[in-house]
Design an enzyme around this catalytic site. Structure first.
Site, PDB file in Angstrom:
ATOM      1  N   HIS A  89     -73.066  23.151   2.122  1.00 53.34           N
ATOM      2  CA  HIS A  89     -72.423  23.491   3.477  1.00 53.34           C
ATOM      3  C   HIS A  89     -71.566  22.516   3.873  1.00 53.34           C
ATOM      4  O   HIS A  89     -70.586  22.825   4.350  1.00 53.34           O
ATOM      5  CB  HIS A  89     -73.696  23.582   4.634  1.00 53.34           C
ATOM      6  CG  HIS A  89     -74.768  24.740   4.469  1.00 53.34           C
ATOM      7  ND1 HIS A  89     -76.017  24.373   4.038  1.00 53.34           N
ATOM      8  CD2 HIS A  89     -74.508  26.282   4.256  1.00 53.34           C
ATOM      9  CE1 HIS A  89     -76.686  25.511   4.378  1.00 53.34           C
ATOM     10  NE2 HIS A  89     -75.927  26.439   4.026  1.00 53.34           N
ATOM     11  N   LYS A 128     -86.478  36.716  11.026  1.00 55.11           N
ATOM     12  CA  LYS A 128     -86.354  35.641   9.948  1.00 55.11           C
ATOM     13  C   LYS A 128     -87.042  34.534   9.933  1.00 55.11           C
ATOM     14  O   LYS A 128     -86.745  33.706  11.000  1.00 55.11           O
ATOM     15  CB  LYS A 128     -84.869  35.479   9.500  1.00 55.11           C
ATOM     16  CG  LYS A 128     -84.585  35.428   8.313  1.00 55.11           C
ATOM     17  CD  LYS A 128     -83.137  35.296   8.021  1.00 55.11           C
ATOM     18  CE  LYS A 128     -82.669  34.572   6.757  1.00 55.11           C
ATOM     19  NZ  LYS A 128     -81.225  34.254   6.448  1.00 55.11           N
ATOM     20  N   ARG A 156     -70.615  30.586  -3.757  1.00 56.91           N
ATOM     21  CA  ARG A 156     -71.147  29.778  -4.893  1.00 56.91           C
ATOM     22  C   ARG A 156     -70.811  30.370  -6.391  1.00 56.91           C
ATOM     23  O   ARG A 156     -69.940  29.719  -7.025  1.00 56.91           O
ATOM     24  CB  ARG A 156     -72.605  29.623  -4.840  1.00 56.91           C
ATOM     25  CG  ARG A 156     -72.815  28.696  -3.884  1.00 56.91           C
ATOM     26  CD  ARG A 156     -74.247  28.749  -3.487  1.00 56.91           C
ATOM     27  NE  ARG A 156     -74.454  30.038  -2.463  1.00 56.91           N
ATOM     28  CZ  ARG A 156     -75.403  30.161  -1.466  1.00 56.91           C
ATOM     29  NH1 ARG A 156     -76.295  29.268  -1.253  1.00 56.91           N
ATOM     30  NH2 ARG A 156     -75.313  31.256  -0.763  1.00 56.91           N
ATOM     31  N   SER A 215     -80.290  26.348   0.478  1.00 53.98           N
ATOM     32  CA  SER A 215     -81.063  25.906   1.493  1.00 53.98           C
ATOM     33  C   SER A 215     -82.488  26.391   0.960  1.00 53.98           C
ATOM     34  O   SER A 215     -83.623  25.563   0.888  1.00 53.98           O
ATOM     35  CB  SER A 215     -81.083  26.475   3.081  1.00 53.98           C
ATOM     36  OG  SER A 215     -79.880  25.969   3.401  1.00 53.98           O
TER      37      SER A 215
HETATM   38  P1  ADP Z   1     -78.236  29.788   2.557  1.00 55.40           P
HETATM   39  O1  ADP Z   1     -77.465  30.834   1.541  1.00 55.40           O
HETATM   40  O2  ADP Z   1     -78.309  28.454   1.531  1.00 55.40           O
HETATM   41  O3  ADP Z   1     -79.455  30.087   3.046  1.00 55.40           O
HETATM   42  P2  ADP Z   1     -76.688  29.816   4.704  1.00 55.40           P
HETATM   43  O4  ADP Z   1     -76.961  31.394   5.257  1.00 55.40           O
HETATM   44  O5  ADP Z   1     -76.914  29.012   5.754  1.00 55.40           O
HETATM   45  O6  ADP Z   1     -77.260  29.335   3.406  1.00 55.40           O
HETATM   46  O7  ADP Z   1     -75.212  30.131   4.370  1.00 55.40           O
HETATM   47  C1  ADP Z   1     -74.048  29.984   4.828  1.00 55.40           C
HETATM   48  C2  ADP Z   1     -72.728  30.030   4.235  1.00 55.40           C
HETATM   49  O8  ADP Z   1     -72.674  28.775   3.609  1.00 55.40           O
HETATM   50  C3  ADP Z   1     -72.625  31.179   3.274  1.00 55.40           C
HETATM   51  O9  ADP Z   1     -71.404  31.711   3.309  1.00 55.40           O
HETATM   52  C4  ADP Z   1     -73.256  30.693   1.974  1.00 55.40           C
HETATM   53  O10 ADP Z   1     -72.751  31.345   0.967  1.00 55.40           O
HETATM   54  C5  ADP Z   1     -72.479  29.273   2.084  1.00 55.40           C
HETATM   55  N1  ADP Z   1     -73.092  28.162   1.265  1.00 55.40           N
HETATM   56  C6  ADP Z   1     -74.698  27.972   1.342  1.00 55.40           C
HETATM   57  N2  ADP Z   1     -74.844  27.130   0.449  1.00 55.40           N
HETATM   58  C7  ADP Z   1     -73.661  27.038  -0.241  1.00 55.40           C
HETATM   59  C8  ADP Z   1     -73.214  25.924  -1.403  1.00 55.40           C
HETATM   60  N3  ADP Z   1     -74.184  25.315  -2.125  1.00 55.40           N
HETATM   61  N4  ADP Z   1     -71.914  26.062  -1.874  1.00 55.40           N
HETATM   62  C9  ADP Z   1     -71.237  26.788  -1.033  1.00 55.40           C
HETATM   63  N5  ADP Z   1     -71.409  27.581  -0.044  1.00 55.40           N
HETATM   64  C10 ADP Z   1     -72.539  27.779   0.328  1.00 55.40           C
END
Ligand code: ADP
Length: 160
Positions: A17, A41, A91, A129
């Site tokens: 993130h 959730k 990703r 996460s």
């Molecule tokens: P997760 O998918 O890890 O539960 P979130 O819902 O908080 O995370 O994701 C929020 C945004 O951050 C999404 O666009 C997700 O693709 C992106 N994101 C999460 N982890 C990464 C990462 N390692 N690299 C790039 N983008 C990420």
């Protein structure tokens, strides 16, 4: 002033993130981190805890950041807060399918709000996460995945 909005659960914030935030800050003057609060959730951290970790690990760029919560449609909240673009991280190909659907759905809901994608550094392309929580459950080392403040908060949840 160009304002982007970065929605997610951030449960907890990871280096993946943070990588996206830093890339977005080179394009936008201001970035709103939108922490989703979804009562249906199950999350490991409360909304307050997630915000505290974000504030702590991104304190160096606090002048360009605003942290908000969200319980409604992202496009609705983006408009309310004056953002023009939704920032998302990519990703791998697996993210694309979901993001493709979301982007088009959001455009139908409000065509004035567009989406912009940043590709993460290769070393974070497997990181989520969920992965971090799974590693924590089995007492794996979290150092390369999350900043030390977040690592400490995760350890408090799992091991205390
Ligand atoms: P997760 O998918 O890890 O539960 P979130 O819902 O908080 O995370 O994701 C929020 C945004 O951050 C999404 O666009 C997700 O693709 C992106 N994101 C999460 N982890 C990464 C990462 N390692 N690299 C790039 N983008 C990420």
């Amino acid at each position: 002033m160009k304002t982007g909005i970065y929605p997610g659960s951030f449960d907890p914030i990871t280096y993946g993130h943070i990588d996206i935030v830093k890339r977005a800050l080179k394009v936008f003057d201001k970035l709103i981190i939108l922490v989703s609060v979804n009562p249906n959730k199950k999350s490991l951290f409360t909304e307050t805890e997630r915000i505290d970790m974000i504030e702590n690990v991104l304190s160096a760029c606090k002048d360009q950041l605003q942290i908000e919560t969200n319980q409604t449609l992202t496009v609705k909240r983006a408009k309310e807060l004056g953002a023009t673009h939704i920032v998302r991280g990519l990703r791998a190909l697996t993210d694309f399918e979901y993001e493709f659907q979301m982007t088009h759905a959001n455009r139908v809901l409000d065509k004035s709000i567009d989406s912009i994608f940043f590709m993460t550094d290769n070393k974070y392309s497997f990181l989520s996460s969920t992965t971090v929580k799974e590693i924590a459950e089995f007492k794996g080392d979290l150092e390369t995945f999350v900043p030390s403040y977040v690592k400490q908060k995760i350890e408090e949840k799992y091991y205390k």
